[in-house]
Write an enzyme that holds these catalytic residues in place. Structure first.
Site, PDB file in Angstrom:
ATOM      1  N   ASP A   1       0.917  -1.059  -0.001  1.00 10.36           N
ATOM      2  CA  ASP A   1      -0.010  -0.188   0.214  1.00 10.36           C
ATOM      3  C   ASP A   1       0.906   1.267   0.056  1.00 10.36           C
ATOM      4  O   ASP A   1       2.041   1.107   0.018  1.00 10.36           O
ATOM      5  CB  ASP A   1      -0.909  -0.026   1.411  1.00 10.36           C
ATOM      6  CG  ASP A   1      -2.352   0.436   0.943  1.00 10.36           C
ATOM      7  OD1 ASP A   1      -2.594   1.861   0.604  1.00 10.36           O
ATOM      8  OD2 ASP A   1      -3.244  -0.282   0.938  1.00 10.36           O
TER       9      ASP A   1
ATOM     10  N   HIS B   1      -3.585   5.393   4.161  1.00 10.65           N
ATOM     11  CA  HIS B   1      -4.407   4.334   3.450  1.00 10.65           C
ATOM     12  C   HIS B   1      -3.826   2.688   3.917  1.00 10.65           C
ATOM     13  O   HIS B   1      -4.522   2.055   4.466  1.00 10.65           O
ATOM     14  CB  HIS B   1      -4.466   4.033   1.897  1.00 10.65           C
ATOM     15  CG  HIS B   1      -5.555   3.482   1.263  1.00 10.65           C
ATOM     16  ND1 HIS B   1      -5.352   2.038   0.934  1.00 10.65           N
ATOM     17  CD2 HIS B   1      -6.819   3.550   0.955  1.00 10.65           C
ATOM     18  CE1 HIS B   1      -6.213   1.484   0.389  1.00 10.65           C
ATOM     19  NE2 HIS B   1      -7.308   2.256   0.698  1.00 10.65           N
TER      20      HIS B   1
ATOM     21  N   SER C   1     -11.505  -1.533  -0.044  1.00 12.70           N
ATOM     22  CA  SER C   1     -10.295  -1.411   0.865  1.00 12.70           C
ATOM     23  C   SER C   1     -10.110  -1.941   2.016  1.00 12.70           C
ATOM     24  O   SER C   1      -9.157  -2.600   2.319  1.00 12.70           O
ATOM     25  CB  SER C   1      -9.584   0.261   0.703  1.00 12.70           C
ATOM     26  OG  SER C   1      -9.197   0.555  -0.685  1.00 12.70           O
TER      27      SER C   1
END
Length: 703
Positions: free
Chosen positions: A241, A279, A493
């Site tokens: 990520d 994220h 996600s």
């Protein structure tokens, strides 16, 4: 039909491509995609990247402030002077090559960057000498073979090359000796979720007992799974990520962080560097935040975390390097909550091969479990939509959508359900969806390079009920919230690392499973949630199951951690019994249990046969006036101890129980150890006043 569909069948390379198409067609994944040149920019690869600013300074151009792919600098220029400025820059001594920037036809939000690499697959009959002759003549030099794909090699252009890799690849595809020729194209990564707002009790997705906006069983039944295993450190989840804040309290613990890697900064500390690098920390927390009394907890808290910071671009070499790192460093599960920032983009041969290699050769040949988020645009993973209403008419008319990673046959593609056991409005759908997992609810959206993050039309005006996901956040005020926990994470996600964590629990319970078997098991044990409601954007209904047991919205259903782990344990026990011979011995000597004595008693069984333990069970018979005083342990010949029975039997007075791999998962510590030697049962009476006797015990080993 969209212009992004193949203009020629891949099997008709010999038919001849028009000369005008050589600079307009991209060979990609067996398809030919139509390209357009972006009129106001180009890229430069230079010997000294710092010298580019000086080179550009006197020209009617400037260096783009946007981050370009590694080794490239993006130059902005007046469209009328683009080609002239490109030629001036290309002629400079410090410049290796300059290239146009491309976009897919009818997808103006896409940006494709050309490198100096080409992957070529030759027919099996083509010899090494012939390959060298063909490639040297057009200015290519061989770099390496492509693992897992026969007679396939990576080449780079040399100074003698007369054309760019795009044209070279198209010319090669006209030759009968060449099966595939693909230039290495770089495309930006699209992270698949942005939270809308700035702890175990709030983590409804793991377990809940009902409440506002909570449908029964909309969680993954984590607590029941944790009764069997909370994950073990030898099972590692790789989170690929934007970054992971490894300083977060929920990622501390002995052996928690394994083989961290930062491909963006090319070092081994994948910490957030940019303001929006939030994220990955949230995704890592969903999968494996440590159970340590602070913050949130992941679905597999006992598993290790391999944080991998991506470059932000998805070229062939990056995918090879990231998945190669995960495989060689021992990742068990690889979680990817991202995709290309493009509406339609199939994987290249090298990218497909990299995923296949990881899924088949990882974990010493059992394969890494690879999990991808389906996406948040409420569009098909592979299909066409008649688009209208996009900002600036970015997409219009019949448009093909394809998430190259999500359609790879070795990938577990994850959609999202809500806390009400309905489809999340944003969740992508299609035949490639394997399972779904609980997440938030929000309007569909997509992030493209030119448009930024936009909500996909038609606009959803009604309320979208559903709770968000609580997980880890960057330490400090730079994350999604002002503290160390994000309270409204979501999207596919979040669903993706949740499934990755469940897969890690499955492998903790049964490390003998192959990657394909893990996928099969997750699908077979999923809950068949149903959504009879119409899609809020398009009105169609895809929330019920076909005869095959799957549906486009939920795949085979919502992942159930408890059922999956139980099935993994049962499969291990069945396999061990089926493939082993049994050794059974009993000690029938009755022995009084010392009262209130920490040393307790030790009863022995001697195993003379050789072999490796493949299954194990222990039967124990005890009479005692208060069994709640007793602790019972088994000690192996290697002097390893497993607690079979804690002081939890209360006022019972007779114990006649059998401990197996299913009921006592810690017994797995004895698997693959030598069976031969002295096995000991230790019984300790830890309180004064009650007494009893060990009547007998039996040890059964499969070897």
């Amino acid at each position: 039909m969209s212009d992004q569909t193949p203009v020629n069948s891949p099997g008709n390379q010999g038919g001849g491509m028009p000369e005008s198409s050589f600079s307009q067609v991209l060979q990609r994944g067996g398809e030919e995609l139509l390209l357009e040149k972006v009129n106001d920019r180009f890229t430069v690869n230079a010997v000294d990247k710092a010298a580019i600013a000086g080179l550009i300074q006197p020209l009617p151009a400037d260096v783009s402030p946007e981050r370009a792919p590694v080794k490239l600098t993006e130059i902005r220029v007046d469209p009328a002077q683009r080609d002239a400025v490109m030629q001036q820059v290309r002629d400079a001594d410090v410049v290796n090559y300059a290239s146009h920037v491309y976009q897919l036809k009818d997808d103006p939000g896409s940006r494709l960057y050309l490198t100096d690499q080409i992957t070529i697959q030759f027919a099996a009959s083509v010899t090494a000498e012939a390959i060298a002759q063909i490639t040297t003549a057009i200015g290519l030099q061989q770099v390496k073979p492509i693992a897992g794909v026969p007679n396939t090699f990576l080449f780079e252009t040399t100074a003698s090359a007369q054309e760019n890799p795009l044209k070279i690849a198209n010319r090669l595809m006209q030759r009968s000796e060449v099966l595939t020729a693909e230039p290495n194209i770089v495309v930006r990564t699209q992270a698949l979720y942005r939270p809308r707002d700035p702890i175990y009790a709030k983590q409804w997705h793991l377990n809940h007992n009902g409440g506002a906006d909570l449908a029964p069983n909309s969680h993954v039944s984590a607590e029941q799974a944790w009764d069997l295993t909370r994950g073990i450190r030898s099972v590692t989840i790789a989170i690929m990520d934007d970054a992971v804040d490894v300083s977060h309290p929920d990622f501390q613990g002995i052996g928690k962080i394994v083989a961290p890697r930062d491909f963006k900064e090319n070092d081994f500390l994948p910490l957030p560097g940019d303001p929006d690098d939030n994220h990955g920390t949230a995704c890592a927390g969903v999968a494996t935040a440590e159970e340590n009394g602070v913050g949130s907890v992941g679905v597999a808290p006992g598993c290790a975390l391999m944080p991998i910071r991506t470059t932000g671009f998805l070229d062939d070499q990056t995918i090879e390097e990231m998945f190669g790192w995960a495989v060689t460093k021992g990742a068990s599960v690889i979680s990817c909550s991202w995709g290309p920032a493009s509406v339609y983009f199939p994987l290249s041969l090298r990218q497909r091969a990299a995923l296949t290699q990881a899924a088949t050769t990882g974990r010493n040949g059992k394969g890494c479990v690879i999990v991808f988020a389906a996406g948040n645009a409420n569009r098909p993973t592979n299909g066409s939509v008649d688009e209208s209403g996009w900002p600036n008419n970015a997409l219009s008319g019949p448009t093909s959508w394809l998430g190259g990673f999500t359609v790879h046959p070795d990938v577990i593609t994850v959609a999202a359900s809500t806390s009400l056991n309905r489809k999340a409005a944003y969740s992508n759908w299609g035949a490639e969806v394997s399972v779904c997992a609980p997440s938030n609810n929000a309007p569909p959206g997509v992030g493209l390079q030119e448009t930024g993050y936009v909500f996909t039309p038609p606009q959803i005006r009604g309320a979208l009920p559903g709770l968000g996901i609580v997980t880890t956040d960057r330490v400090g005020a730079t994350g999604y919230s002002a503290n160390e926990n994000a309270i409204d994470f979501g999207g596919t996600s979040s669903a993706c690392p949740l499934v990755a964590g469940v897969a890690a629990l499955v492998l903790s319970a049964n490390p003998d499973l192959t990657a394909a078997e893990v996928r099969q098991l997750l699908q077979q044990t999923a809950d068949k949630i149903v959504d009879p409601n119409p899609d809020p954007q398009f009105g169609f209904r895809k929330g019920t199951y076909e005869a095959s047991g799957r549906c486009d919205w939920f795949g085979y259903g919502k992942v159930n951690a408890a059922k999956a782990v139980q099935a993994a344990v049962q499969r291990q026990a069945a396999a061990a019994i089926a493939s082993s011979r049994q050794i059974q011995q009993q000690n029938t000597t009755s022995v009084a249990i010392p009262d209130n004595n920490p040393q307790g008693l030790t009863s022995t069984i001697q195993i003379a046969e050789t072999g490796t333990v493949r299954s194990i069970q222990i039967s124990v018979a005890i009479d005692h006036t208060f069994l709640g005083d007793l602790q019972i342990s088994l000690i192996s010949p290697a002097n390893q101890t497993v607690l079979l029975q804690s002081r939890s039997l209360g006022r019972s007075t007779r114990l006649q129980s059998t401990y197996t791999l299913q009921t006592t998962p810690l017994l797995r510590r004895f698997l693959n150890q030598p069976a031969q030697g002295r096995w000991q049962l230790r019984v300790v009476d830890a309180a004064e006043g009650d007494t009893g006797t060990l009547n007998n015990w039996t040890l059964t080993l499969g070897v």
